[in-house]
Scaffold this motif. Structure first.
Motif: not given
Length: 150
Positions: A23-24, A27, A30-31, A79, A147-148
């Motif tokens: 999950k990380k 992210g 994507k960034r 995503t 992740e959260d």
């Protein structure tokens, strides 16, 4: 100077920690508009003794790895991530990830969970993530939290 990752490896094995790492990794990829390489290493040493009695175990392990990585790839693409590769390899995860694959893929970041599925091996000879941190020639992110969580 801005650090931008281009080739990211995330090692997944089906554990909750590797799911957090995945999950990380999505992210971060994507960034950075990076290529995300989803990797599962089938540890051949684990199957050597069992294969004498059951030849299909390696085939089942490969099928499980492909299904797991395909599911993760679909989740990453959902995503909006466009560049996602899946790799199923055989060998020792400790050397394959940090040495062989990172060089072959010209990785600049390896992401893995702090612990994985094989508790006995971790106790006896150290964890895969520990070995990756020691031997990788690129940046390594060891994920310990979901992740959260902050």
């Amino acid at each position: 100077m801005v650090l931008k990752y281009e080739q990211i490896i995330v090692a997944v094995d089906g554990s909750k920690e590797s799911k957090w790492a995945f999950k990380k990794a999505v992210g971060i990829a994507k960034r950075n508009n990076a290529v995300l390489n989803l990797v599962n290493i089938i540890d051949t040493r684990s199957y050597a003794a069992v294969e004498a009695y059951d030849r299909s175990i390696a085939e089942r392990a490969h099928k499980y790895a492909e299904e797991l990585l395909t599911e993760y790839k679909q989740e990453a693409e959902a995503t909006g991530l466009e560049k996602v590769n899946i790799l199923v390899e055989y060998g020792s995860p400790k050397t394959m990830i940090s040495r062989d694959l990172s060089k072959r893929l010209v990785a600049d970041l390896i992401i893995c969970g702090a612990t994985g599925l094989n508790t006995v091996e971790r106790f006896l000879i150290g964890s895969v993530s520990e070995n990756i941190v020691r031997s990788a020639t690129c940046d390594v992110l060891v994920v310990r939290t979901p992740e959260d969580e902050v």
